[in-house]
Design a protein around this motif. Sequence first.
Motif, short mmCIF file in Angstrom:
data_model
loop_
_atom_site.label_atom_id
_atom_site.label_comp_id
_atom_site.label_asym_id
_atom_site.label_seq_id
_atom_site.Cartn_x
_atom_site.Cartn_y
_atom_site.Cartn_z
N VAL A 1 0.84 -1.20 0.00
CA VAL A 1 0.00 0.00 0.00
C VAL A 1 0.87 1.24 0.00
O VAL A 1 0.62 2.18 -0.77
CB VAL A 1 -0.96 0.00 1.22
CG1 VAL A 1 -1.68 1.31 1.34
CG2 VAL A 1 -1.94 -1.15 1.12
N GLN A 2 1.89 1.26 0.84
CA GLN A 2 2.78 2.42 0.90
C GLN A 2 3.52 2.61 -0.42
O GLN A 2 3.67 3.74 -0.90
CB GLN A 2 3.78 2.27 2.04
CG GLN A 2 3.12 2.43 3.40
CD GLN A 2 4.08 2.19 4.53
OE1 GLN A 2 5.12 1.56 4.38
NE2 GLN A 2 3.72 2.70 5.70
N ARG A 3 3.98 1.53 -1.02
CA ARG A 3 4.68 1.64 -2.31
C ARG A 3 3.75 2.16 -3.39
O ARG A 3 4.14 2.96 -4.24
CB ARG A 3 5.26 0.29 -2.73
CG ARG A 3 6.49 -0.08 -1.96
CD ARG A 3 7.24 -1.23 -2.56
NE ARG A 3 6.42 -1.98 -3.49
CZ ARG A 3 6.40 -3.30 -3.57
NH1 ARG A 3 7.15 -4.02 -2.81
NH2 ARG A 3 5.63 -3.92 -4.43
N TRP B 1 4.94 -3.41 -9.70
CA TRP B 1 3.99 -3.38 -8.58
C TRP B 1 2.71 -4.12 -8.97
O TRP B 1 2.19 -4.91 -8.19
CB TRP B 1 3.66 -1.94 -8.18
CG TRP B 1 2.79 -1.90 -6.97
CD1 TRP B 1 3.20 -1.82 -5.67
CD2 TRP B 1 1.36 -2.00 -6.93
NE1 TRP B 1 2.11 -1.86 -4.83
CE2 TRP B 1 0.97 -1.98 -5.58
CE3 TRP B 1 0.38 -2.11 -7.89
CZ2 TRP B 1 -0.36 -2.05 -5.18
CZ3 TRP B 1 -0.95 -2.21 -7.49
CH2 TRP B 1 -1.31 -2.17 -6.15
N LEU B 2 2.21 -3.87 -10.16
CA LEU B 2 0.98 -4.50 -10.62
C LEU B 2 1.14 -6.02 -10.70
O LEU B 2 0.27 -6.77 -10.26
CB LEU B 2 0.56 -3.92 -11.96
CG LEU B 2 -0.79 -4.31 -12.51
CD1 LEU B 2 -1.91 -4.01 -11.51
CD2 LEU B 2 -1.05 -3.60 -13.83
N ASP B 3 2.25 -6.47 -11.24
CA ASP B 3 2.50 -7.92 -11.32
C ASP B 3 2.53 -8.54 -9.93
O ASP B 3 1.94 -9.60 -9.70
CB ASP B 3 3.83 -8.20 -12.03
CG ASP B 3 3.78 -7.88 -13.51
OD1 ASP B 3 2.68 -7.80 -14.09
OD2 ASP B 3 4.87 -7.69 -14.10
N GLU B 4 3.20 -7.88 -9.00
CA GLU B 4 3.27 -8.39 -7.63
C GLU B 4 1.89 -8.41 -6.97
O GLU B 4 1.52 -9.38 -6.30
CB GLU B 4 4.23 -7.54 -6.80
CG GLU B 4 4.42 -8.06 -5.40
CD GLU B 4 5.39 -7.22 -4.58
OE1 GLU B 4 5.44 -7.46 -3.35
OE2 GLU B 4 6.07 -6.34 -5.13
N ALA B 5 1.11 -7.36 -7.17
CA ALA B 5 -0.22 -7.29 -6.58
C ALA B 5 -1.13 -8.39 -7.12
O ALA B 5 -1.93 -8.96 -6.37
CB ALA B 5 -0.84 -5.92 -6.84
N GLU B 6 -1.00 -8.70 -8.40
CA GLU B 6 -1.84 -9.75 -9.00
C GLU B 6 -1.50 -11.14 -8.48
O GLU B 6 -2.33 -12.04 -8.51
CB GLU B 6 -1.70 -9.73 -10.52
CG GLU B 6 -2.35 -8.53 -11.16
CD GLU B 6 -2.12 -8.45 -12.65
OE1 GLU B 6 -3.05 -8.05 -13.36
OE2 GLU B 6 -1.00 -8.76 -13.12
N LYS B 7 -0.29 -11.31 -7.98
CA LYS B 7 0.17 -12.63 -7.53
C LYS B 7 0.33 -12.76 -6.03
O LYS B 7 0.82 -13.77 -5.55
CB LYS B 7 1.51 -12.94 -8.20
CG LYS B 7 1.44 -13.02 -9.70
CD LYS B 7 2.81 -13.16 -10.30
CE LYS B 7 2.73 -13.08 -11.81
NZ LYS B 7 4.04 -12.99 -12.43
N ASP C 1 -7.99 -8.91 -1.75
CA ASP C 1 -8.28 -7.49 -1.98
C ASP C 1 -7.27 -6.86 -2.94
O ASP C 1 -7.64 -6.07 -3.80
CB ASP C 1 -8.33 -6.72 -0.67
CG ASP C 1 -9.55 -7.05 0.16
OD1 ASP C 1 -10.56 -7.50 -0.42
OD2 ASP C 1 -9.50 -6.86 1.39
N PHE C 2 -6.01 -7.20 -2.78
CA PHE C 2 -4.99 -6.68 -3.71
C PHE C 2 -5.18 -7.25 -5.10
O PHE C 2 -5.04 -6.54 -6.10
CB PHE C 2 -3.58 -7.01 -3.22
CG PHE C 2 -3.02 -6.00 -2.27
CD1 PHE C 2 -2.73 -4.71 -2.68
CD2 PHE C 2 -2.77 -6.34 -0.96
CE1 PHE C 2 -2.22 -3.78 -1.80
CE2 PHE C 2 -2.26 -5.43 -0.07
CZ PHE C 2 -1.98 -4.14 -0.49
N GLU C 3 -5.48 -8.52 -5.18
CA GLU C 3 -5.69 -9.14 -6.48
C GLU C 3 -6.87 -8.49 -7.20
O GLU C 3 -6.78 -8.21 -8.40
CB GLU C 3 -5.92 -10.64 -6.32
CG GLU C 3 -4.69 -11.39 -5.88
CD GLU C 3 -4.95 -12.85 -5.56
OE1 GLU C 3 -6.13 -13.27 -5.51
OE2 GLU C 3 -3.97 -13.58 -5.36
#
Length: 66
Positions: free
Chosen positions: A2-4, A20-26, A31-33
Motif C-alpha cells: 500500500v505504501q509503495r 507493482w501490478l505484477d506483484e499485486a496480482e500474484k 483485496d490486492f488481487e
Amino acid sequence: MVQRFGTMIKEQRSEAFDPWLDEAEKCQIKDFENFATGIRSDYNAIKAALEHPWSNGQVEAQVDQW
C-alpha cells in the motif's frame, strides 16, 4: 504494498507501475488481487497518468455533474 503504491502515484514513478501490478496480482491477498484486476482493466489510462504531469480529470468531474 500500500505504501509503495501511494509513493508510486504521488511521485509519478511509472517505471515502478508494472512490477507493482505484477506483484499485486500474484500476492494471494484477495483485496490486492481484485484491486490489481481493476487497475489492469484501465491500464493505459493509469500508466498515462503516471507518465504525464497533466490530466483532464477536473474537466470530466465537472461534465459528469450535469
